[in-house]
Design a protein around this motif. Structure first.
Motif, short mmCIF file in Angstrom:
data_model
loop_
_atom_site.label_atom_id
_atom_site.label_comp_id
_atom_site.label_asym_id
_atom_site.label_seq_id
_atom_site.Cartn_x
_atom_site.Cartn_y
_atom_site.Cartn_z
N ASP A 13 -74.64 -27.22 35.40
CA ASP A 13 -75.06 -28.31 34.60
C ASP A 13 -73.67 -28.64 33.70
O ASP A 13 -73.95 -29.11 32.65
N GLY A 14 -72.60 -28.70 34.33
CA GLY A 14 -71.38 -29.02 33.62
C GLY A 14 -70.85 -28.02 32.74
O GLY A 14 -69.83 -28.32 31.92
N HIS A 15 -71.45 -26.62 32.59
CA HIS A 15 -70.86 -25.75 31.90
C HIS A 15 -70.26 -24.69 32.50
O HIS A 15 -70.82 -24.31 33.67
N LEU A 16 -68.76 -24.61 32.27
CA LEU A 16 -68.00 -23.54 32.97
C LEU A 16 -68.29 -22.01 32.60
O LEU A 16 -68.20 -21.88 31.26
N THR A 17 -68.54 -21.10 33.35
CA THR A 17 -68.53 -19.66 32.96
C THR A 17 -67.74 -18.81 33.69
O THR A 17 -67.64 -19.14 34.91
N SER A 18 -66.43 -18.32 33.05
CA SER A 18 -65.41 -17.59 33.68
C SER A 18 -65.68 -16.09 33.85
O SER A 18 -66.49 -15.53 33.03
N ALA A 19 -65.41 -15.37 34.71
CA ALA A 19 -65.38 -13.99 34.93
C ALA A 19 -64.18 -13.32 35.64
O ALA A 19 -63.27 -13.95 36.26
N LEU A 20 -64.12 -11.93 35.40
CA LEU A 20 -63.09 -11.41 36.14
C LEU A 20 -63.66 -10.44 37.38
O LEU A 20 -64.64 -9.59 37.18
N LYS A 21 -63.17 -10.61 38.25
CA LYS A 21 -63.66 -9.72 39.35
C LYS A 21 -62.67 -8.80 40.03
O LYS A 21 -61.55 -8.98 40.35
N TRP A 22 -63.12 -7.43 39.89
CA TRP A 22 -62.22 -6.22 40.21
C TRP A 22 -62.43 -5.80 41.51
O TRP A 22 -63.49 -5.30 42.08
N THR A 23 -61.45 -6.01 42.37
CA THR A 23 -61.25 -5.84 43.78
C THR A 23 -61.95 -6.90 44.53
O THR A 23 -62.67 -7.75 43.89
N ALA A 24 -61.62 -7.04 45.99
CA ALA A 24 -62.21 -8.13 46.84
C ALA A 24 -63.73 -7.46 47.30
O ALA A 24 -64.31 -8.40 47.87
N GLU A 25 -64.16 -6.53 47.01
CA GLU A 25 -65.13 -6.04 47.66
C GLU A 25 -66.54 -6.53 46.78
O GLU A 25 -66.15 -6.76 45.64
N PRO A 26 -67.77 -6.49 47.28
CA PRO A 26 -69.02 -7.16 46.52
C PRO A 26 -69.14 -6.22 45.15
O PRO A 26 -69.00 -4.94 45.52
N PRO A 27 -69.32 -6.76 44.19
CA PRO A 27 -69.43 -6.03 42.81
C PRO A 27 -70.65 -5.21 42.93
O PRO A 27 -71.83 -5.71 43.01
N ARG A 28 -70.72 -3.91 42.45
CA ARG A 28 -71.78 -3.06 42.26
C ARG A 28 -72.33 -2.97 40.77
O ARG A 28 -73.16 -2.66 40.59
N LEU A 29 -71.26 -3.53 40.05
CA LEU A 29 -71.32 -3.42 38.48
C LEU A 29 -71.14 -4.98 37.91
O LEU A 29 -69.92 -5.27 38.20
N VAL A 30 -72.04 -5.29 37.02
CA VAL A 30 -71.68 -6.47 36.12
C VAL A 30 -71.55 -5.88 34.57
O VAL A 30 -72.52 -5.04 34.31
N LEU A 31 -70.65 -6.73 34.00
CA LEU A 31 -70.43 -6.03 32.58
C LEU A 31 -70.43 -7.21 31.46
O LEU A 31 -69.62 -8.34 31.90
N LEU A 32 -71.22 -7.26 30.56
CA LEU A 32 -71.44 -8.56 29.56
C LEU A 32 -70.97 -7.91 28.26
O LEU A 32 -71.40 -7.01 27.75
N HIS A 33 -69.70 -8.62 27.57
CA HIS A 33 -69.42 -7.98 26.20
C HIS A 33 -70.05 -8.44 25.04
O HIS A 33 -71.03 -9.18 25.43
N GLY A 34 -69.68 -8.23 23.80
CA GLY A 34 -70.53 -8.35 22.78
C GLY A 34 -69.75 -9.75 22.05
O GLY A 34 -68.88 -10.46 22.61
N GLY A 35 -70.44 -10.14 21.11
CA GLY A 35 -69.90 -11.48 20.45
C GLY A 35 -68.54 -11.14 19.72
O GLY A 35 -68.17 -10.27 19.38
#
Length: 296
Positions: A33-55
């Motif tokens: 909806d016009g809002h960009l969310t950015s992320a870091l992808k570690w390795t080219a493999e499908p991620p096993r783990l997702v991490l969300l930081h604090g404020g």
């Protein structure tokens, strides 16, 4: 031209990895909806783990943890943080965050086995688990409960740690060294090199030469009850990691977690403050590894 990944060898050396080959890390974006969310992808493999930081943090807060783990992962910049877009309404509470972060998980890590959320990221994890059943298989909450925003508002002085800089500090600073010194005073248990890396990742220089944090300040208060209800509504396994020296999660909060979900597992990292990933990255990596091993 230096890149945001040039500091990873310093992270690796600090946690004792030495000359171990570093993983490839790339930045990926999702637009909803016009809002960009950015992320870091570690390795080219499908991620096993997702991490969300604090404020007031960004995805690089997990660098040392992910280097220690060595698994494919996706570390997301929450809305209004890091390289993600700022919202016009400045509302970064967990419930508004949830659809944007969920879309990023769905696009880049649809088969992740675990989501780890610290502070605001942990509350956002709770919101997503209730809103999108099946998207999150299991979760680790790092030093947070729905009562944490209220508990932070009641703290003073050193008990607020670096979170005070995010919520109460000036909007701009004369130079980077000023920011590094202020952060070092708020986090005396961290090395100066780790603090410098964190400040570099979490700031940007303005056209007038002054420096500004790389996040938008939240303008709204977080209400605990909808998040407690969301926690109760979710059926996924949860693990709570407390910082032993943190005041952000009280014993009463743990009791409420257990009242609502008797199966929640709780572990404390002695000596760590609120940002366990920064104060005790190796210990947190081992906790996460243990949870991931259960998914195999």
């Amino acid at each position: 031209m230096p890149t945001e990944f040039d500091l990873l060898p310093e992270n690796a050396e600090e946690i004792g990895l030495g000359s171990t080959p570093l993983p490839t890390v790339t930045r990926v974006d999702t637009e909803v909806d016009g809002h960009l969310t950015s992320a870091l992808k570690w390795t080219a493999e499908p991620p096993r783990l997702v991490l969300l930081h604090g404020g007031g943090q960004n995805a690089h807060t997990w660098d040392s943890v992910l280097l220690a783990l060595g698994v494919a992962a996706l570390a997301i910049d929450l809305p209004g943080h890091g390289h993600s877009a700022w919202r016009d309404d400045h509302d970064y509470r967990p419930l508004p965050n949830a659809p944007l972060v969920a879309a990023t998980i769905r696009e880049h890590a649809p088969h992740a086995e675990l989501v780890v959320g610290m502070s605001l990221g942990g509350l956002t994890t709770i919101a997503i688990a209730a809103r999108d059943p099946g998207l999150i298989e299991r979760a680790v909450l790092v030093d947070v409960s729905p009562e944490s925003p209220r508990r932070f508002s009641e703290l003073s002085g050193k008990d607020r740690g670096t979170v005070a800089l995010a919520s109460d500090g000036p909007d701009t600073f004369d130079d980077l060294e000023e920011l590094i010194e202020l952060t070092a005073m708020a986090a005396p248990n961290r090395s100066k090199s780790a603090i410098r890396r964190g400040v570099i990742h979490n700031t940007r220089q303005l056209p007038d030469g002054r420096w500004q944090w790389r996040y938008d300040r939240m303008r709204e208060q977080i209400d605990s009850e909808p998040l407690w209800d969301a926690f109760s509504a979710s059926t996924i396994p949860y693990k709570l990691v407390r910082g032993g020296a943190s005041a952000f999660v009280a014993d009463a909060d743990v009791d409420e977690y257990r009242r609502r979900r008797p199966d929640i597992d709780v572990v404390t990292v002695p000596g760590s403050g609120h940002s366990v990933q920064s104060d005790a990255p190796l210990e947190l990596a081992e906790i996460i590894r243990t949870v991931l091993d259960k998914t195999r």
